[in-house]
Design an enzyme around this catalytic site. Sequence first.
Site, PDB file in Angstrom:
ATOM      1  N   ARG A   1       5.010 -12.638   9.754  1.00  0.00           N
ATOM      2  CA  ARG A   1       5.594 -11.325   9.594  1.00  0.00           C
ATOM      3  C   ARG A   1       7.049 -11.330  10.067  1.00  0.00           C
ATOM      4  O   ARG A   1       7.382 -12.030  11.023  1.00  0.00           O
ATOM      5  CB  ARG A   1       4.822 -10.407  10.539  1.00  0.00           C
ATOM      6  CG  ARG A   1       4.549  -9.052  10.065  1.00  0.00           C
ATOM      7  CD  ARG A   1       3.428  -8.435  10.878  1.00  0.00           C
ATOM      8  NE  ARG A   1       2.404  -8.037   9.944  1.00  0.00           N
ATOM      9  CZ  ARG A   1       2.463  -6.923   9.218  1.00  0.00           C
ATOM     10  NH1 ARG A   1       3.448  -6.058   9.354  1.00  0.00           N
ATOM     11  NH2 ARG A   1       1.535  -6.648   8.358  1.00  0.00           N
TER      12      ARG A   1
ATOM     13  N   LYS B   1       4.171   0.941   9.349  1.00  0.00           N
ATOM     14  CA  LYS B   1       4.336   2.215   8.660  1.00  0.00           C
ATOM     15  C   LYS B   1       3.700   3.361   9.438  1.00  0.00           C
ATOM     16  O   LYS B   1       4.200   4.483   9.413  1.00  0.00           O
ATOM     17  CB  LYS B   1       3.729   2.120   7.253  1.00  0.00           C
ATOM     18  CG  LYS B   1       4.642   1.411   6.267  1.00  0.00           C
ATOM     19  CD  LYS B   1       4.025   1.317   4.894  1.00  0.00           C
ATOM     20  CE  LYS B   1       3.009   0.197   4.827  1.00  0.00           C
ATOM     21  NZ  LYS B   1       2.464  -0.030   3.483  1.00  0.00           N
TER      22      LYS B   1
ATOM     23  N   GLU C   1       0.872  -1.167   0.000  1.00  0.00           N
ATOM     24  CA  GLU C   1       0.000   0.000   0.000  1.00  0.00           C
ATOM     25  C   GLU C   1       0.916   1.225   0.000  1.00  0.00           C
ATOM     26  O   GLU C   1       1.810   1.327   0.842  1.00  0.00           O
ATOM     27  CB  GLU C   1      -0.893   0.015   1.261  1.00  0.00           C
ATOM     28  CG  GLU C   1      -1.833   1.203   1.231  1.00  0.00           C
ATOM     29  CD  GLU C   1      -2.760   1.300   2.429  1.00  0.00           C
ATOM     30  OE1 GLU C   1      -2.718   0.417   3.311  1.00  0.00           O
ATOM     31  OE2 GLU C   1      -3.515   2.280   2.485  1.00  0.00           O
TER      32      GLU C   1
HETATM   33  P1  ATP Z   1       2.525  -2.026   7.833  1.00  0.00           P
HETATM   34  O1  ATP Z   1       1.794  -2.424   9.046  1.00  0.00           O
HETATM   35  O2  ATP Z   1       3.984  -1.870   8.044  1.00  0.00           O
HETATM   36  O3  ATP Z   1       1.893  -0.858   7.157  1.00  0.00           O
HETATM   37  P2  ATP Z   1       1.308  -3.625   5.835  1.00  0.00           P
HETATM   38  O4  ATP Z   1       1.188  -5.109   5.788  1.00  0.00           O
HETATM   39  O5  ATP Z   1       0.087  -2.841   6.038  1.00  0.00           O
HETATM   40  O6  ATP Z   1       2.434  -3.291   6.865  1.00  0.00           O
HETATM   41  P3  ATP Z   1       1.649  -3.385   3.040  1.00  0.00           P
HETATM   42  O7  ATP Z   1       2.141  -2.238   2.255  1.00  0.00           O
HETATM   43  O8  ATP Z   1       0.225  -3.750   2.913  1.00  0.00           O
HETATM   44  O9  ATP Z   1       2.022  -3.098   4.542  1.00  0.00           O
HETATM   45  O10 ATP Z   1       2.559  -4.662   2.762  1.00  0.00           O
HETATM   46  C1  ATP Z   1       2.868  -5.131   1.478  1.00  0.00           C
HETATM   47  C2  ATP Z   1       3.224  -6.584   1.580  1.00  0.00           C
HETATM   48  O11 ATP Z   1       4.311  -6.764   2.462  1.00  0.00           O
HETATM   49  C3  ATP Z   1       2.065  -7.392   2.145  1.00  0.00           C
HETATM   50  O12 ATP Z   1       1.972  -8.590   1.426  1.00  0.00           O
HETATM   51  C4  ATP Z   1       2.464  -7.642   3.561  1.00  0.00           C
HETATM   52  O13 ATP Z   1       1.924  -8.827   4.049  1.00  0.00           O
HETATM   53  C5  ATP Z   1       3.995  -7.676   3.474  1.00  0.00           C
HETATM   54  N1  ATP Z   1       4.577  -7.255   4.734  1.00  0.00           N
HETATM   55  C6  ATP Z   1       4.368  -6.096   5.392  1.00  0.00           C
HETATM   56  N2  ATP Z   1       5.032  -6.063   6.553  1.00  0.00           N
HETATM   57  C7  ATP Z   1       5.705  -7.240   6.628  1.00  0.00           C
HETATM   58  C8  ATP Z   1       6.583  -7.819   7.591  1.00  0.00           C
HETATM   59  N3  ATP Z   1       6.890  -7.178   8.719  1.00  0.00           N
HETATM   60  N4  ATP Z   1       7.081  -9.040   7.339  1.00  0.00           N
HETATM   61  C9  ATP Z   1       6.777  -9.690   6.206  1.00  0.00           C
HETATM   62  N5  ATP Z   1       5.958  -9.206   5.264  1.00  0.00           N
HETATM   63  C10 ATP Z   1       5.424  -7.987   5.456  1.00  0.00           C
HETATM   64 MG    MG Z   2      -0.760  -1.060   6.674  1.00  0.00          MG
HETATM   65 MG    MG Z   3      -1.655  -3.899   3.866  1.00  0.00          MG
END
Ligand code: ATP
Ligand code: MG
Ligand code: MG
Length: 555
Positions: free
Chosen positions: A260, A270, A33
Site C-alpha cells: 500500500r 476512505k 469500491e
Molecule cells: P480504503 O481503505 O482507502 O477504502 P480500499 O483498498 O478499500 O482502500 P478500494 O476502492 O477497494 O479501496 O481500492 C481500489 C484499488 O486501489 C484496490 O486495488 C486497492 O488495493 C488499491 N488501493 C487502495 N488504497 C491503496 C493505497 N493506499 N496504496 C496502493 N493501492 C491502494
Molecule cells: Mg475500503
Molecule cells: Mg477494497
Amino acid sequence: ESTESLNFIEHIIEEDLANGFPQEKLRFRFPPEPNGYLHIGHAASICLNFGLGEKYEAPVNLRFDDTNPSKEEQEYVDAIKRDIAWLGFKWANECYASDYFQQLYDWALQMIKDDKAYVDHQTSEQIAAQKGTPTSPGTASPFRNRPIAESLDLFNRMKNGEFPAGSYVLRAKVDMASPNMHMRDPIMYRIINAHHHRTGDKWCIYPMYDWAHGESDYVEQVSHSLCTLEFRAHRELYDWYLDQIYDPSLLRPKQREFARRNLSYTVMSKRKLLELVQKNIVSGWDDPRMPTISGLRRRGYTPTSIRKFSDLAGIAKRDNVTDVSLLEFCIREDLNQTATRVMAVLNPVKLVITNYPEGQTEILHLENNPEEANSGSHEVPFSRELYIEQEDFKEDGGKNFFRLSLGNEVRLKSAYIIKGESVVKDAAGNILEIHVTYDPDSRSGSGTEASERKVKGTLHWVSIAHAITAEVREYDRLFLDEAPDAHEEKSFMEFINPNSLNVIKKAYLEPFLANATMDSKYQFQRLGYFTLDPDSKNGHLVFNKTVGLKDTWAK
Ligand code: ATP
Ligand code: MG
Ligand code: MG
C-alpha cells in the site's frame, strides 16, 4: 529496456511472458469500491495498472467493486471516473461487479449442488466464535451438513427477500481446520436490505469481496489481478473459488500483491477521510488539505506531478511510508517549469517613491517564465505608490538583512533600484508609509550602467492604483503527527492541526491576474505557487497556495 528499471510486478509479468504466456492476453483492471473519493494511495494502483496497460499495450478495465449498497453511491462513481480521466488514463471498459450478480448467483447455486456451499442459520457472533484461532481448528457449524436440497431452497428464499438481514448467510464449505483463517468456511453472501445505486431493489443478497472479486476478474479475463498486501492471505481463497467454477479453456487470473502507498502526515483510508468530511474538519472530499485526487487538484497539483510522484515512490513489496515532501518536490518541480511568474503582495505596506512623478504610470514587462524560452512576457503597471510586503522592510536592518531598510538600496523586480529614506508612522508607532527615492537610470533591461548595478536584494511589488484584490488561502499539514493513525490509544482525530488553514482576506495582485483561469498555474514571485480556487466568483478571486518555493518544513 534493461531489467534494472522494472518493478517487481513487471518482473513477474516478464517471467510469465518468458514462460510462454501470450502478450495479447495480458489484461489488467483497477477495482475501486465507490464508497468514497480516490486518494493519492489509489493513484499508486492506478499508475501501476494503467502503466502496465501502456507498457504492454494491454486493456485495463475500470471495475467498480459495488457489492455493498449500504456504503456506495453514484456520486462516488462519477468522482472516480473524473479523477482517473484527469490523471490522463483511459480505461478499456467500464465494468461493475453488480453486472455479474446473476452469474455469481448461478455459480453459487452450482456450488451448493456440488456440496461446496451451504446456508448457515446462525448469528455473526456465533459464526465468529466457532472460527477458532490460527493454532487451533474451528468448530463446524451445526448447519454445515444440512441436505443440499434444503440449502438450495433456503438460498432461493434468501434471494427472494423472505428473511431479515443477518438471519441467514451462504458459506463456502472449505476447511474448518485450515491454518489460513480465510479458508474456514468463509461467508459468500449476506442479506442486505438497501437500495443499490445500479441494481435498485432487485437483489437483497450481496456477494462478499472474496467471492465477487476473483470471479469478476475471471469474467473479464483479467490476467494479473494486482491488489495490496493485506490480501496476501486471501490469495488461497481467491484460487479456491476459481477452482470451483473455472473452465480450463479460458484464462485463469492470478492475484499478486504489492505494498500500500502510505504518506506521512495524513490518513488515507476512505472511512477516515469520510469522517473528516462528515465532522466538517474539512470543507469536503476536495478540500485542498485532503490527500484525495480531487483535493490535490483543487490545491493546484497537476496530473504530471502525481504521476511523477507515483513513479519516484515506486512499487514496493513491503509496507512503508513515503514522506509527503516527495509529493511536494514533484509539484514544485513541475510548476517551476510551467507556472507563469506574477507579483502579489499578501501583507502590504505602502511605499512612496518621492522623486517619481505624481500621476504617472509606466508599463513595464515581466518575464512569464524564465524556465521556458518562448513564454514571453506580460505588462505590469508601475507608479509612484506601491505595496510591498511588510516583512521586506526594517528601519534598521543590520548586516544580514538583504531587503529594504533606511539608507540601503534594493531593486524592485523588473523595475528600478530604490533607496530607503524615511518612514511615516501613526501615534502608536506603526509604519504607515515608507518613503524612498529611485534611480531613474536603473530600469531593468534598459541597458544602462545603472541597470546592471548589483544591489543586495530584489523585492516584489504591486502598484496601488492598478492592483486588484483577492482572497488567498494558505495551507499547512492537516495533521500534526507524522503517522496520525498509527497510535493505539489515540484516534487520528486527536492529531488534527488547528491551524491548517490561513485565510488572507485581502491580498493585492498585479492586474494581469484579473484574467486568471481555473487551470492556470502561477508563481507569486518569492512566495510560492498559487492557483485559482473554484470558490472564485465574478469580482471575488480566491487563490490557493499549492506549495512554497522551497522545502521549508525541515526548519
Ligand atoms: P480504503 O481503505 O482507502 O477504502 P480500499 O483498498 O478499500 O482502500 P478500494 O476502492 O477497494 O479501496 O481500492 C481500489 C484499488 O486501489 C484496490 O486495488 C486497492 O488495493 C488499491 N488501493 C487502495 N488504497 C491503496 C493505497 N493506499 N496504496 C496502493 N493501492 C491502494
Ligand atoms: Mg475500503
Ligand atoms: Mg477494497
